[in-house]
Design a protein around this motif. Structure first.
Motif, PDB file in Angstrom:
ATOM      1  N   ASP A  82       4.048 -75.317 -22.990  1.00 18.25           N
ATOM      2  CA  ASP A  82       3.231 -74.105 -23.084  1.00 18.25           C
ATOM      3  C   ASP A  82       3.516 -73.401 -24.411  1.00 18.25           C
ATOM      4  O   ASP A  82       4.651 -73.407 -24.899  1.00 18.25           O
ATOM      5  CB  ASP A  82       3.540 -73.152 -21.928  1.00 18.25           C
ATOM      6  CG  ASP A  82       3.038 -73.685 -20.597  1.00 18.25           C
ATOM      7  OD1 ASP A  82       2.189 -74.592 -20.606  1.00 18.25           O
ATOM      8  OD2 ASP A  82       3.492 -73.192 -19.549  1.00 18.25           O
ATOM      9  N   SER A  83       2.491 -72.773 -24.982  1.00 11.77           N
ATOM     10  CA  SER A  83       2.691 -72.174 -26.297  1.00 11.77           C
ATOM     11  C   SER A  83       1.784 -70.970 -26.514  1.00 11.77           C
ATOM     12  O   SER A  83       0.723 -70.842 -25.902  1.00 11.77           O
ATOM     13  CB  SER A  83       2.422 -73.204 -27.400  1.00 11.77           C
ATOM     14  OG  SER A  83       1.061 -73.618 -27.374  1.00 11.77           O
ATOM     15  N   VAL A  84       2.242 -70.100 -27.411  1.00 12.93           N
ATOM     16  CA  VAL A  84       1.455 -68.960 -27.877  1.00 12.93           C
ATOM     17  C   VAL A  84       1.625 -68.874 -29.390  1.00 12.93           C
ATOM     18  O   VAL A  84       2.746 -68.969 -29.904  1.00 12.93           O
ATOM     19  CB  VAL A  84       1.914 -67.637 -27.225  1.00 12.93           C
ATOM     20  CG1 VAL A  84       1.197 -66.445 -27.858  1.00 12.93           C
ATOM     21  CG2 VAL A  84       1.663 -67.664 -25.724  1.00 12.93           C
ATOM     22  N   LYS A 114       0.809 -64.329 -18.232  1.00 14.61           N
ATOM     23  CA  LYS A 114       1.619 -65.551 -18.279  1.00 14.61           C
ATOM     24  C   LYS A 114       2.351 -65.663 -19.615  1.00 14.61           C
ATOM     25  O   LYS A 114       3.480 -66.153 -19.685  1.00 14.61           O
ATOM     26  CB  LYS A 114       0.740 -66.777 -18.058  1.00 14.61           C
ATOM     27  CG  LYS A 114       0.154 -66.884 -16.659  1.00 14.61           C
ATOM     28  CD  LYS A 114      -0.754 -68.106 -16.542  1.00 14.61           C
ATOM     29  CE  LYS A 114      -1.401 -68.199 -15.173  1.00 14.61           C
ATOM     30  NZ  LYS A 114      -2.319 -69.364 -15.063  1.00 14.61           N
ATOM     31  N   ALA A 115       1.692 -65.203 -20.692  1.00 14.93           N
ATOM     32  CA  ALA A 115       2.316 -65.252 -22.016  1.00 14.93           C
ATOM     33  C   ALA A 115       3.550 -64.354 -22.082  1.00 14.93           C
ATOM     34  O   ALA A 115       4.530 -64.679 -22.758  1.00 14.93           O
ATOM     35  CB  ALA A 115       1.311 -64.851 -23.090  1.00 14.93           C
ATOM     36  N   VAL A 116       3.515 -63.228 -21.385  1.00 16.24           N
ATOM     37  CA  VAL A 116       4.687 -62.347 -21.328  1.00 16.24           C
ATOM     38  C   VAL A 116       5.867 -63.092 -20.701  1.00 16.24           C
ATOM     39  O   VAL A 116       6.999 -63.039 -21.202  1.00 16.24           O
ATOM     40  CB  VAL A 116       4.371 -61.066 -20.530  1.00 16.24           C
ATOM     41  CG1 VAL A 116       5.631 -60.225 -20.345  1.00 16.24           C
ATOM     42  CG2 VAL A 116       3.292 -60.246 -21.228  1.00 16.24           C
ATOM     43  N   ILE A 160      -3.532 -69.059 -27.015  1.00 17.54           N
ATOM     44  CA  ILE A 160      -2.646 -69.263 -25.867  1.00 17.54           C
ATOM     45  C   ILE A 160      -2.993 -70.570 -25.166  1.00 17.54           C
ATOM     46  O   ILE A 160      -4.165 -70.849 -24.886  1.00 17.54           O
ATOM     47  CB  ILE A 160      -2.771 -68.096 -24.861  1.00 17.54           C
ATOM     48  CG1 ILE A 160      -2.499 -66.756 -25.551  1.00 17.54           C
ATOM     49  CG2 ILE A 160      -1.828 -68.294 -23.682  1.00 17.54           C
ATOM     50  CD1 ILE A 160      -2.741 -65.545 -24.656  1.00 17.54           C
ATOM     51  N   TYR A 161      -1.970 -71.369 -24.905  1.00 13.21           N
ATOM     52  CA  TYR A 161      -2.133 -72.570 -24.074  1.00 13.21           C
ATOM     53  C   TYR A 161      -1.008 -72.573 -23.043  1.00 13.21           C
ATOM     54  O   TYR A 161       0.156 -72.788 -23.387  1.00 13.21           O
ATOM     55  CB  TYR A 161      -2.083 -73.846 -24.912  1.00 13.21           C
ATOM     56  CG  TYR A 161      -2.254 -75.096 -24.071  1.00 13.21           C
ATOM     57  CD1 TYR A 161      -3.521 -75.528 -23.690  1.00 13.21           C
ATOM     58  CD2 TYR A 161      -1.146 -75.822 -23.643  1.00 13.21           C
ATOM     59  CE1 TYR A 161      -3.683 -76.659 -22.901  1.00 13.21           C
ATOM     60  CE2 TYR A 161      -1.301 -76.956 -22.853  1.00 13.21           C
ATOM     61  CZ  TYR A 161      -2.570 -77.367 -22.491  1.00 13.21           C
ATOM     62  OH  TYR A 161      -2.719 -78.480 -21.706  1.00 13.21           O
ATOM     63  N   ASP A 220      -4.420 -74.079 -19.372  1.00 10.46           N
ATOM     64  CA  ASP A 220      -5.489 -73.144 -19.743  1.00 10.46           C
ATOM     65  C   ASP A 220      -5.346 -72.750 -21.210  1.00 10.46           C
ATOM     66  O   ASP A 220      -4.238 -72.515 -21.700  1.00 10.46           O
ATOM     67  CB  ASP A 220      -5.444 -71.892 -18.871  1.00 10.46           C
ATOM     68  CG  ASP A 220      -5.795 -72.190 -17.422  1.00 10.46           C
ATOM     69  OD1 ASP A 220      -6.636 -73.081 -17.199  1.00 10.46           O
ATOM     70  OD2 ASP A 220      -5.228 -71.544 -16.525  1.00 10.46           O
ATOM     71  N   PHE A 221      -6.487 -72.645 -21.901  1.00 14.93           N
ATOM     72  CA  PHE A 221      -6.496 -72.378 -23.342  1.00 14.93           C
ATOM     73  C   PHE A 221      -7.447 -71.231 -23.649  1.00 14.93           C
ATOM     74  O   PHE A 221      -8.530 -71.138 -23.063  1.00 14.93           O
ATOM     75  CB  PHE A 221      -6.946 -73.643 -24.086  1.00 14.93           C
ATOM     76  CG  PHE A 221      -7.106 -73.468 -25.567  1.00 14.93           C
ATOM     77  CD1 PHE A 221      -6.019 -73.586 -26.414  1.00 14.93           C
ATOM     78  CD2 PHE A 221      -8.351 -73.187 -26.114  1.00 14.93           C
ATOM     79  CE1 PHE A 221      -6.165 -73.427 -27.786  1.00 14.93           C
ATOM     80  CE2 PHE A 221      -8.509 -73.026 -27.483  1.00 14.93           C
ATOM     81  CZ  PHE A 221      -7.411 -73.147 -28.319  1.00 14.93           C
ATOM     82  N   ALA A 222      -7.033 -70.353 -24.578  1.00 14.05           N
ATOM     83  CA  ALA A 222      -7.916 -69.249 -24.960  1.00 14.05           C
ATOM     84  C   ALA A 222      -7.484 -68.650 -26.286  1.00 14.05           C
ATOM     85  O   ALA A 222      -6.306 -68.684 -26.653  1.00 14.05           O
ATOM     86  CB  ALA A 222      -7.913 -68.162 -23.887  1.00 14.05           C
TER      87      ALA A 222
END
Length: 226
Positions: free
Chosen positions: A165-167, A98-100, A215-216, A220-222
């Motif tokens: 959304d953010s990274v 998803k981050a990609v 990553i959020y 979802d967060f991690a």
């Protein structure tokens, strides 16, 4: 007749602004703000769609007769959206995948270098190429503060954000001045900053590679090693 609601944004379906299917027929599920010619007009996940829609709270109130504040509208959307057709099916991709996609949605990122006093210096900068969610290429002037910072400390951070959304990445930034790579990375809009083109001596590349990420995305967060 029972009032129907857009199965993407939750707005009442309005005959004056219908969504359309690929064959030009009227969509029974989606409004014209969300869906045209069989394609969704916004490439969003659910949380991004909520952030996008909240900015139109005044218009929503006008069309529905409601009197919601933006926060009230957002709270209502968080309850309603998971029941809508477009969002019922869970996105099964990993957070990294998803981050990609999130990075692809962003024209700019924020690059933070470390100055001589040990403080981070975050600046927005356009990306020119990416690989995965953590390798990002940027261009800057050879005499810029960013380059001076990186000459003494290659540790850096990059973050990117799109509709909630953010990274955030921590990693290493490399200064690249190889002529062959500079030509490969050259994009026409850079001429506004480097009149000499791909061979302009001031045209310098930064290659950032993140080693870990916060990553959020879509609720979802991690923290992840990459």
């Amino acid at each position: 007749m029972e009032q129907k609601f857009c199965q993407s944004c939750g707005m009442p379906l309005n005959p004056a602004n219908p969504g359309t299917n690929a064959d030009g027929s009227i969509s029974e599920d989606y409004c014209g703000y969300c869906y045209k010619d069989g394609v969704f007009l916004q490439d969003f996940n659910m949380s991004q769609m909520i952030e996008f829609c909240v900015q139109f709270t005044d218009q929503i109130n006008k069309e529905t007769g409601w009197n919601l504040s933006p926060e009230q509208a957002k709270a209502q959307m968080r309850k309603i959206f998971p029941t809508l057709k477009r969002w019922k099916e869970k996105d099964k991709r990993s957070l990294t995948e998803k981050a990609v996609s999130l990075l692809a949605q962003c024209n700019e990122v924020t690059l933070a270098t470390i100055n001589a006093d040990g403080f981070p210096r975050p600046v927005p900068i356009k990306k020119i190429k990416t690989n995965g969610c953590n390798e990002i290429w940027m261009a800057t002037d050879a005499a810029s503060v960013k380059i001076n910072d990186l000459k003494t400390n290659s540790k850096a951070g990059v973050s990117y954000y799109f509709y909630g959304d953010s990274v955030a990445l921590r990693g290493i930034a490399e200064i690249v001045s190889d002529d062959k790579i500079r030509k490969e990375m050259w994009q026409e809009w850079l001429i506004n900053h480097f009149p000499g083109g791909a061979t302009d001596p001031n045209y310098t590349l930064i290659r950032f590679v993140g080693e870990d990420a916060t990553i959020y995305i879509d609720g979802d967060f991690a923290h992840e090693k990459i």
